[in-house]
Design a protein around this motif. Structure first.
Motif, PDB file in Angstrom:
ATOM      1  N   GLN A   1       0.821  -1.203   0.000  1.00  0.00           N
ATOM      2  CA  GLN A   1       0.000   0.000   0.000  1.00  0.00           C
ATOM      3  C   GLN A   1       0.858   1.257   0.000  1.00  0.00           C
ATOM      4  O   GLN A   1       0.549   2.240  -0.662  1.00  0.00           O
ATOM      5  CB  GLN A   1      -0.922  -0.004   1.216  1.00  0.00           C
ATOM      6  N   SER A   2       1.965   1.193   0.770  1.00  0.00           N
ATOM      7  CA  SER A   2       2.856   2.356   0.882  1.00  0.00           C
ATOM      8  C   SER A   2       4.186   1.891   1.448  1.00  0.00           C
ATOM      9  O   SER A   2       4.431   0.686   1.605  1.00  0.00           O
ATOM     10  CB  SER A   2       2.224   3.410   1.803  1.00  0.00           C
ATOM     11  N   ASN A   3       5.058   2.846   1.787  1.00  0.00           N
ATOM     12  CA  ASN A   3       6.357   2.488   2.358  1.00  0.00           C
ATOM     13  C   ASN A   3       6.249   1.937   3.774  1.00  0.00           C
ATOM     14  O   ASN A   3       7.245   1.522   4.352  1.00  0.00           O
ATOM     15  CB  ASN A   3       7.310   3.679   2.310  1.00  0.00           C
ATOM     16  N   THR A   4       5.041   1.918   4.347  1.00  0.00           N
ATOM     17  CA  THR A   4       4.861   1.318   5.674  1.00  0.00           C
ATOM     18  C   THR A   4       4.813  -0.206   5.594  1.00  0.00           C
ATOM     19  O   THR A   4       4.780  -0.875   6.629  1.00  0.00           O
ATOM     20  CB  THR A   4       3.556   1.817   6.329  1.00  0.00           C
ATOM     21  N   ASP A   5       4.832  -0.771   4.384  1.00  0.00           N
ATOM     22  CA  ASP A   5       4.749  -2.221   4.203  1.00  0.00           C
ATOM     23  C   ASP A   5       6.114  -2.870   4.038  1.00  0.00           C
ATOM     24  O   ASP A   5       6.233  -3.963   3.481  1.00  0.00           O
ATOM     25  CB  ASP A   5       3.877  -2.540   2.981  1.00  0.00           C
ATOM     26  N   GLU A   6       7.157  -2.219   4.524  1.00  0.00           N
ATOM     27  CA  GLU A   6       8.522  -2.710   4.340  1.00  0.00           C
ATOM     28  C   GLU A   6       8.708  -4.109   4.921  1.00  0.00           C
ATOM     29  O   GLU A   6       9.380  -4.957   4.314  1.00  0.00           O
ATOM     30  CB  GLU A   6       9.496  -1.717   4.986  1.00  0.00           C
ATOM     31  N   ALA A   7       8.108  -4.381   6.080  1.00  0.00           N
ATOM     32  CA  ALA A   7       8.277  -5.695   6.704  1.00  0.00           C
ATOM     33  C   ALA A   7       7.649  -6.795   5.850  1.00  0.00           C
ATOM     34  O   ALA A   7       8.181  -7.908   5.755  1.00  0.00           O
ATOM     35  CB  ALA A   7       7.659  -5.698   8.106  1.00  0.00           C
ATOM     36  N   ALA A   8       6.516  -6.506   5.229  1.00  0.00           N
ATOM     37  CA  ALA A   8       5.867  -7.492   4.358  1.00  0.00           C
ATOM     38  C   ALA A   8       6.724  -7.769   3.128  1.00  0.00           C
ATOM     39  O   ALA A   8       6.834  -8.922   2.679  1.00  0.00           O
ATOM     40  CB  ALA A   8       4.486  -6.995   3.943  1.00  0.00           C
ATOM     41  N   VAL A   9       7.337  -6.736   2.569  1.00  0.00           N
ATOM     42  CA  VAL A   9       8.204  -6.921   1.405  1.00  0.00           C
ATOM     43  C   VAL A   9       9.416  -7.768   1.783  1.00  0.00           C
ATOM     44  O   VAL A   9       9.806  -8.687   1.051  1.00  0.00           O
ATOM     45  CB  VAL A   9       8.644  -5.561   0.836  1.00  0.00           C
ATOM     46  N   ARG A  10      10.016  -7.487   2.935  1.00  0.00           N
ATOM     47  CA  ARG A  10      11.172  -8.267   3.377  1.00  0.00           C
ATOM     48  C   ARG A  10      10.782  -9.732   3.581  1.00  0.00           C
ATOM     49  O   ARG A  10      11.512 -10.649   3.171  1.00  0.00           O
ATOM     50  CB  ARG A  10      11.743  -7.687   4.673  1.00  0.00           C
ATOM     51  N   PHE A  11       9.617  -9.963   4.189  1.00  0.00           N
ATOM     52  CA  PHE A  11       9.148 -11.334   4.375  1.00  0.00           C
ATOM     53  C   PHE A  11       8.945 -11.998   3.010  1.00  0.00           C
ATOM     54  O   PHE A  11       9.267 -13.177   2.835  1.00  0.00           O
ATOM     55  CB  PHE A  11       7.841 -11.354   5.159  1.00  0.00           C
ATOM     56  N   GLY A  12       8.402 -11.253   2.037  1.00  0.00           N
ATOM     57  CA  GLY A  12       8.196 -11.807   0.705  1.00  0.00           C
ATOM     58  C   GLY A  12       9.492 -12.239   0.055  1.00  0.00           C
ATOM     59  O   GLY A  12       9.568 -13.306  -0.573  1.00  0.00           O
ATOM     60  N   PHE A  13      10.543 -11.414   0.181  1.00  0.00           N
ATOM     61  CA  PHE A  13      11.849 -11.793  -0.353  1.00  0.00           C
ATOM     62  C   PHE A  13      12.351 -13.071   0.304  1.00  0.00           C
ATOM     63  O   PHE A  13      12.846 -13.982  -0.377  1.00  0.00           O
ATOM     64  CB  PHE A  13      12.857 -10.663  -0.127  1.00  0.00           C
ATOM     65  N   GLU A  14      12.243 -13.140   1.629  1.00  0.00           N
ATOM     66  CA  GLU A  14      12.712 -14.331   2.344  1.00  0.00           C
ATOM     67  C   GLU A  14      11.939 -15.565   1.909  1.00  0.00           C
ATOM     68  O   GLU A  14      12.526 -16.635   1.671  1.00  0.00           O
ATOM     69  CB  GLU A  14      12.562 -14.118   3.852  1.00  0.00           C
ATOM     70  N   GLU A  15      10.621 -15.429   1.783  1.00  0.00           N
ATOM     71  CA  GLU A  15       9.789 -16.565   1.400  1.00  0.00           C
ATOM     72  C   GLU A  15      10.099 -17.007  -0.026  1.00  0.00           C
ATOM     73  O   GLU A  15      10.159 -18.205  -0.318  1.00  0.00           O
ATOM     74  CB  GLU A  15       8.306 -16.192   1.537  1.00  0.00           C
ATOM     75  N   ALA A  16      10.296 -16.050  -0.930  1.00  0.00           N
ATOM     76  CA  ALA A  16      10.639 -16.393  -2.304  1.00  0.00           C
ATOM     77  C   ALA A  16      11.977 -17.123  -2.366  1.00  0.00           C
ATOM     78  O   ALA A  16      12.138 -18.088  -3.129  1.00  0.00           O
ATOM     79  CB  ALA A  16      10.680 -15.129  -3.158  1.00  0.00           C
ATOM     80  N   GLN A  17      12.934 -16.683  -1.556  1.00  0.00           N
ATOM     81  CA  GLN A  17      14.229 -17.351  -1.528  1.00  0.00           C
ATOM     82  C   GLN A  17      14.100 -18.764  -0.970  1.00  0.00           C
ATOM     83  O   GLN A  17      14.677 -19.718  -1.525  1.00  0.00           O
ATOM     84  CB  GLN A  17      15.214 -16.551  -0.692  1.00  0.00           C
ATOM     85  N   HIS A  18      13.326 -18.930   0.109  1.00  0.00           N
ATOM     86  CA  HIS A  18      13.106 -20.259   0.682  1.00  0.00           C
ATOM     87  C   HIS A  18      12.473 -21.205  -0.336  1.00  0.00           C
ATOM     88  O   HIS A  18      12.815 -22.392  -0.393  1.00  0.00           O
ATOM     89  CB  HIS A  18      12.174 -20.170   1.900  1.00  0.00           C
ATOM     90  N   ARG A  19      11.554 -20.695  -1.131  1.00  0.00           N
ATOM     91  CA  ARG A  19      10.789 -21.523  -2.063  1.00  0.00           C
ATOM     92  C   ARG A  19      11.433 -21.607  -3.455  1.00  0.00           C
ATOM     93  O   ARG A  19      10.910 -22.311  -4.320  1.00  0.00           O
ATOM     94  CB  ARG A  19       9.371 -20.945  -2.226  1.00  0.00           C
ATOM     95  N   ASN A  20      12.521 -20.872  -3.681  1.00  0.00           N
ATOM     96  CA  ASN A  20      13.112 -20.778  -5.012  1.00  0.00           C
ATOM     97  C   ASN A  20      12.056 -20.315  -6.009  1.00  0.00           C
ATOM     98  O   ASN A  20      11.893 -20.876  -7.108  1.00  0.00           O
ATOM     99  CB  ASN A  20      13.701 -22.123  -5.445  1.00  0.00           C
ATOM    100  N   ALA A  21      11.319 -19.282  -5.622  1.00  0.00           N
ATOM    101  CA  ALA A  21      10.200 -18.774  -6.415  1.00  0.00           C
ATOM    102  C   ALA A  21      10.450 -17.330  -6.817  1.00  0.00           C
ATOM    103  O   ALA A  21      11.332 -16.651  -6.276  1.00  0.00           O
ATOM    104  CB  ALA A  21       8.903 -18.875  -5.608  1.00  0.00           C
ATOM    105  N   ALA A  22       9.649 -16.852  -7.769  1.00  0.00           N
ATOM    106  CA  ALA A  22       9.695 -15.445  -8.147  1.00  0.00           C
ATOM    107  C   ALA A  22       8.906 -14.621  -7.140  1.00  0.00           C
ATOM    108  O   ALA A  22       8.021 -15.141  -6.441  1.00  0.00           O
ATOM    109  CB  ALA A  22       9.111 -15.258  -9.548  1.00  0.00           C
TER     110      ALA A  22
END
Length: 305
Positions: free
Chosen positions: A167-188
């Motif tokens: 929604q905005s720059n207040t969602d930084e933690a969700a974006v970081r979690f998304g990167f971690e999850e994508a790396q764990h899953r070998n996903a885009a």
């Protein structure tokens, strides 16, 4: 004599809210996967769906309560055994508490890396209706909460995408979690921002002040600012996750509808749990609430700062 399982590390473990239902069994499979990805342990927790012994002649007897507790203990132990079969070597601990289920899960979320619950269709989590126990957990969890929903075959046929709604720059933690999850899953990683033009302000003039050209310029400024939101959201994380393929996207339209539609192509959707502290108790925002009811894949809610 079998050795007593050692408890998983207190901080960072995966906690599963379990009640023996079919949705809870499905959530168990996801919880095992998440614990393996994070290289941590799994705690299977069954909170109190029953009441303490009542006075004689009122409600459940003391013996009835003990019988029910033993049956619950056996149920959770069987779930733990199933988790060990799914992932031999995984540290799994079965926990039964006489405390309120939602309260227990929220307390565990303070030290858990991820809490997992199941859901039945468009109703509640693991047989508990939205607006009661489940909503209390979703609205108060202090660490990421995964709500397992979506197509039954998704776990066996992954789509290869982690979706993050911003929604905005207040969602930084969700974006970081998304990167971690994508790396764990070998996903885009697909980062999506849905936006809408601000409504026209009431004016006594038939033509807005400044004329249509001014309105066009204002609309273009809104469009460009909205397009920048997802690109800015991922910019500070790309170097830390160089192997994650990132797609940023923006859609002019209803955020709820856009995220639900995009979830058809995702393995999991990650959102910030924007909460409204000004209503009685804590309540999820309308977008989180809609996605929890209608997403086509599991939903992870990240507590807002």
């Amino acid at each position: 004599m079998a050795a007593t399982p050692q408890p998983p590390p207190l901080h960072g473990r995966v906690v599963l809210g379990y009640d023996g239902s079919k949705p809870a069994d499905r959530a168990l499979e996801y919880a095992v996967d998440e614990a393996v990805r994070r290289r941590t342990g799994l705690e299977i927790l069954c909170g109190d769906p029953w009441t303490p012994p009542a006075p004689a002649g009122e409600g459940l007897s003391a013996e009835g309560y003990r019988t029910r507790y033993r049956a619950t203990r056996d149920m959770v132990d069987q779930a733990a055994e199933q988790a060990r079969k799914l992932s031999p070597g995984l540290t799994v601990v079965a926990s039964v508490t006489i405390e309120d289920a939602a309260k227990s899960l929220v307390q565990c979320s303070r030290t858990a890396g991820l809490t997992v619950v199941g859901t039945r269709g468009h109703g509640g989590f693991a047989g508990l209706l939205l607006g009661s126990v489940s909503q209390r957990v979703a609205a108060r969890s202090e660490s990421p909460l995964m709500v397992v929903r979506g197509d039954d075959g998704l776990r066996d046929r992954p789509r290869g995408t982690v979706l993050v709604g911003v929604q905005s720059n207040t969602d930084e933690a969700a974006v970081r979690f998304g990167f971690e999850e994508a790396q764990h899953r070998n996903a885009a990683l697909h980062v999506l921002h849905a936006w809408q033009f601000p409504p026209l302000k009431p004016t006594p003039h038939l033509v807005p002040p400044g004329g249509p050209l001014q309105r066009d310029a204002e609309d273009e400024a809104v469009r460009r600012a909205s397009q920048a939101v997802p690109r800015y959201a991922v910019s500070s994380h790309r170097d830390a996750y160089p192997d994650v393929r990132v797609v940023t996207d923006d859609i002019c339209g209803s955020p709820s509808a856009a995220l639900v539609e995009a979830s058809k192509k995702a393995d999991v959707i990650v959102l910030t749990a924007h909460r409204n502290p000004h209503r009685a108790g804590l309540h999820l925002g309308p977008v989180s609430h809609a996605v929890l009811h209608h997403a086509h894949c599991p939903v992870v809610l990240i507590p807002s700062a």
